[in-house]
Design a protein around this motif. Structure first.
Motif, PDB file in Angstrom:
ATOM      1  N   PRO A  40      -0.829 -10.782  -1.766  1.00 21.47           N
ATOM      2  CA  PRO A  40      -2.314 -11.415  -1.261  1.00 21.47           C
ATOM      3  C   PRO A  40      -2.212 -12.224  -0.078  1.00 21.47           C
ATOM      4  N   GLU A  41      -3.059 -12.117   0.669  1.00 21.58           N
ATOM      5  CA  GLU A  41      -3.524 -12.909   1.694  1.00 21.58           C
ATOM      6  C   GLU A  41      -4.984 -13.123   1.929  1.00 21.58           C
ATOM      7  N   LEU A  42      -5.159 -14.599   1.625  1.00 21.19           N
ATOM      8  CA  LEU A  42      -6.691 -14.956   1.805  1.00 21.19           C
ATOM      9  C   LEU A  42      -7.061 -15.204   3.213  1.00 21.19           C
ATOM     10  N   HIS A  43      -8.202 -14.569   3.831  1.00 21.55           N
ATOM     11  CA  HIS A  43      -8.953 -14.779   5.102  1.00 21.55           C
ATOM     12  C   HIS A  43     -10.233 -14.720   4.951  1.00 21.55           C
ATOM     13  N   PHE A  44     -10.874 -15.813   6.027  1.00 19.39           N
ATOM     14  CA  PHE A  44     -12.255 -15.807   6.113  1.00 19.39           C
ATOM     15  C   PHE A  44     -12.681 -15.320   7.191  1.00 19.39           C
ATOM     16  N   ILE A  45     -13.321 -14.089   7.289  1.00 23.02           N
ATOM     17  CA  ILE A  45     -13.806 -13.291   8.463  1.00 23.02           C
ATOM     18  C   ILE A  45     -15.308 -13.195   8.407  1.00 23.02           C
ATOM     19  N   ASP A  46     -15.960 -13.129   9.264  1.00 22.92           N
ATOM     20  CA  ASP A  46     -17.356 -12.950   9.273  1.00 22.92           C
ATOM     21  C   ASP A  46     -18.196 -13.290   8.405  1.00 22.92           C
ATOM     22  N   ASN A  47     -17.829 -14.890   8.081  1.00 25.08           N
ATOM     23  CA  ASN A  47     -18.516 -15.729   6.953  1.00 25.08           C
ATOM     24  C   ASN A  47     -18.356 -15.258   5.656  1.00 25.08           C
ATOM     25  N   ALA A  48     -17.438 -14.858   5.288  1.00 24.04           N
ATOM     26  CA  ALA A  48     -16.991 -14.416   3.846  1.00 24.04           C
ATOM     27  C   ALA A  48     -15.480 -14.276   3.663  1.00 24.04           C
ATOM     28  N   TRP A  49     -14.922 -14.313   2.341  1.00 20.91           N
ATOM     29  CA  TRP A  49     -13.596 -14.599   1.974  1.00 20.91           C
ATOM     30  C   TRP A  49     -12.954 -13.233   1.666  1.00 20.91           C
ATOM     31  N   TYR A  50     -11.961 -12.828   2.003  1.00 19.66           N
ATOM     32  CA  TYR A  50     -11.505 -11.555   1.794  1.00 19.66           C
ATOM     33  C   TYR A  50      -9.790 -11.807   1.347  1.00 19.66           C
ATOM     34  N   VAL A  51      -9.497 -10.984   0.506  1.00 20.86           N
ATOM     35  CA  VAL A  51      -8.125 -10.993   0.082  1.00 20.86           C
ATOM     36  C   VAL A  51      -7.554  -9.440   0.232  1.00 20.86           C
ATOM     37  N   TYR A  52      -6.458  -9.458   1.254  1.00 17.60           N
ATOM     38  CA  TYR A  52      -5.741  -8.427   1.375  1.00 17.60           C
ATOM     39  C   TYR A  52      -4.601  -8.274   0.457  1.00 17.60           C
ATOM     40  N   PHE A  53      -4.484  -7.038  -0.331  1.00 20.60           N
ATOM     41  CA  PHE A  53      -3.162  -6.973  -1.081  1.00 20.60           C
ATOM     42  C   PHE A  53      -2.688  -5.546  -1.041  1.00 20.60           C
ATOM     43  N   ALA A  54      -1.671  -5.305  -1.775  1.00 20.31           N
ATOM     44  CA  ALA A  54      -1.026  -3.940  -1.876  1.00 20.31           C
ATOM     45  C   ALA A  54      -0.994  -3.523  -3.345  1.00 20.31           C
ATOM     46  N   ALA A  55      -1.125  -2.478  -3.530  1.00 27.43           N
ATOM     47  CA  ALA A  55      -1.003  -1.989  -4.988  1.00 27.43           C
ATOM     48  C   ALA A  55      -0.814  -0.676  -5.364  1.00 27.43           C
ATOM     49  N   ALA A  56       0.004  -0.221  -6.314  1.00 29.49           N
ATOM     50  CA  ALA A  56       0.565   1.020  -6.538  1.00 29.49           C
ATOM     51  C   ALA A  56       0.129   1.669  -7.860  1.00 29.49           C
ATOM     52  N   PRO A  57      -0.017   2.936  -8.001  1.00 30.23           N
ATOM     53  CA  PRO A  57      -0.438   3.683  -9.171  1.00 30.23           C
ATOM     54  C   PRO A  57       0.414   3.272 -10.343  1.00 30.23           C
ATOM     55  N   SER A  58       1.842   3.095 -10.117  1.00 30.27           N
ATOM     56  CA  SER A  58       2.847   2.859 -11.153  1.00 30.27           C
ATOM     57  C   SER A  58       4.007   2.192 -10.425  1.00 30.27           C
ATOM     58  N   ARG A  59       5.256   2.308 -11.251  1.00 33.27           N
ATOM     59  CA  ARG A  59       6.437   1.655 -10.701  1.00 33.27           C
ATOM     60  C   ARG A  59       7.443   2.840 -10.071  1.00 33.27           C
ATOM     61  N   GLU A  60       6.872   4.175 -10.319  1.00 30.71           N
ATOM     62  CA  GLU A  60       7.781   5.359  -9.793  1.00 30.71           C
ATOM     63  C   GLU A  60       7.999   5.211  -8.285  1.00 30.71           C
ATOM     64  N   ILE A  61       9.254   5.588  -8.166  1.00 29.36           N
ATOM     65  CA  ILE A  61       9.850   5.851  -6.780  1.00 29.36           C
ATOM     66  C   ILE A  61       9.870   7.035  -6.126  1.00 29.36           C
ATOM     67  N   VAL A  62       9.386   7.436  -5.401  1.00 27.39           N
ATOM     68  CA  VAL A  62       9.157   8.968  -4.753  1.00 27.39           C
ATOM     69  C   VAL A  62       9.663   8.834  -3.459  1.00 27.39           C
ATOM     70  N   ASP A  63      10.987   9.621  -3.078  1.00 33.09           N
ATOM     71  CA  ASP A  63      11.575   9.613  -1.990  1.00 33.09           C
ATOM     72  C   ASP A  63      11.776   8.504  -1.464  1.00 33.09           C
ATOM     73  N   GLY A  64      12.491   7.782  -2.486  1.00 26.65           N
ATOM     74  CA  GLY A  64      13.168   6.377  -2.012  1.00 26.65           C
ATOM     75  C   GLY A  64      11.845   5.189  -1.613  1.00 26.65           C
ATOM     76  N   LEU A  65      10.560   5.283  -2.129  1.00 29.42           N
ATOM     77  CA  LEU A  65       9.751   4.669  -1.764  1.00 29.42           C
ATOM     78  C   LEU A  65       8.730   4.257  -2.991  1.00 29.42           C
ATOM     79  N   PHE A  66       8.533   3.057  -3.207  1.00 30.61           N
ATOM     80  CA  PHE A  66       7.070   2.786  -4.035  1.00 30.61           C
ATOM     81  C   PHE A  66       5.846   3.726  -3.337  1.00 30.61           C
ATOM     82  N   GLN A  67       4.668   3.482  -4.202  1.00 36.04           N
ATOM     83  CA  GLN A  67       3.442   4.387  -3.845  1.00 36.04           C
ATOM     84  C   GLN A  67       2.270   3.440  -3.428  1.00 36.04           C
ATOM     85  N   HIS A  68       2.570   2.430  -2.610  1.00 34.17           N
ATOM     86  CA  HIS A  68       1.683   1.331  -2.526  1.00 34.17           C
ATOM     87  C   HIS A  68       0.560   1.752  -1.477  1.00 34.17           C
ATOM     88  N   ARG A  69      -0.601   1.350  -1.812  1.00 33.13           N
ATOM     89  CA  ARG A  69      -1.590   1.491  -0.655  1.00 33.13           C
ATOM     90  C   ARG A  69      -2.122  -0.054  -0.363  1.00 33.13           C
TER      91      ARG A  69
END
Length: 312
Positions: free
Chosen positions: A73-102
């Motif tokens: 997670p990263e906390l940023h203050f943009i256009d007078n509001a706070w935002y946290v950007y982060f990545a998350a996955a549906p599970s811990r399954e690895i598909v074709d060598g990769l996690f499935q984060h968005r």
């Protein structure tokens, strides 16, 4: 000059420290459980380790596309509001060598983000439906930019770095532009990785650090830079260092330094914030080892270029 005793915060990986105009330092990082977004604030960096001003701003749901592995997670203050950007996955399954984060975001319009008023904003769509993570943001001449790591089909490896202009803090205005791929040997140890970008604007240039290779003692940092008057959305504006700028310090037993952010100390001096381990004997996948600790050091400058020195 402020002196720091490393590690400054234990078991917090992918650390992000931001000093806001209210005089507070704000801290976010990956927690070992990968289940929530924690935010802390304090008047000094040293106090971030013991502050009582700490909240868990958001917990992952039990099921769904963003129900596991909450990363970086990263906390940023943009256009007078706070935002946290982060990545998350549906599970811990690895598909074709990769996690499935968005990539996702939460927001808070309270002046003090250490409140429970956080709102889930949803996914940040880059136009590529592939593994992606480690978003950051910076502003220049009234334009907000978004930088992140993503897998691109047809390019070998786990992730490359991309940049786009933001329409809103959670929506891209322009198509992704690829800035770098893991092309050097030091970017390809264990995994072919360019990830964890962080940006600092100094001496007429934008400097973008990133991390490369597997998250063990081979993890290290590379550097891109562009002139402040160039078209930052044009990959040709960015120059890439051929050697890593920050890597394992075997003498001091600081292993795999990386996934950094930048901040300033109480006197305004630039600081490099990063994580590292103090041992190499990891059982199993390094990802599940909780002992990547937050560390910090002074960032020096010489002839307008950053001098990262040794990991400490």
């Amino acid at each position: 000059m402020t002196d720091f005793v490393n590690p400054i915060i234990e078991q917090r990986a992918d650390p992000h420290i931001y000093k806001h105009t209210d005089g507070y330092y704000y801290f976010t990082a990956s927690v070992p459980e990968y289940d929530r977004i924690e935010i802390r604030r304090a008047k000094t960096i040293k106090e971030l380790n013991t502050t009582s001003e700490l909240i868990n701003a958001w917990y992952k749901p039990d099921v769904g596309p963003y129900s596991d592995l909450i990363w970086a997670p990263e906390l940023h203050f943009i256009d007078n509001a706070w935002y946290v950007y982060f990545a998350a996955a549906p599970s811990r399954e690895i598909v074709d060598g990769l996690f499935q984060h968005r990539m996702y975001a939460i927001s808070n319009r309270n002046a003090n983000p250490i409140t429970d008023e956080w709102v889930f904003e949803g996914q940040i769509d880059t136009g590529m439906d592939t593994f992606c993570l480690d978003a950051t943001s910076f502003s220049h001449k009234g334009i907000n930019y978004y930088v992140w790591a993503q897998k691109e089909n047809g390019i070998e490896g786990n992730s490359n770095l991309y940049i786009a202009e933001l329409e809103t803090p959670t929506m891209l205005k322009t198509p992704p532009q690829r800035l770098t791929i893991p092309e050097f040997e030091w970017e390809q140890i264990g995994f072919w990785v360019n990830e964890g970008p962080s940006v600092i604007h100094r001496h007429g240039k934008f400097w973008m650090t990133y991390s490369a290779s597997a998250t063990d003692e081979n993890y290290c940092m590379g550097l891109l830079y562009a002139d402040e008057d160039s078209n930052l959305l044009d990959p040709a504006s960015w120059h890439k260092a051929e050697q890593p700028v920050f890597r394992t310090n075997w003498d001091k037993k600081v292993y795999g330094p990386g996934h950094n952010s930048f901040t300033v100390d109480e006197e305004g001096h630039d600081l490099l914030v990063y994580h590292a381990r103090d041992y190499t004997e990891i059982e199993g996948d390094p990802l599940w080892d909780p002992n990547r600790h937050t560390r910090i050091k002074r960032l020096e400058w010489e002839n307008g270029f950053p001098i990262f020195g040794d990991a400490i």
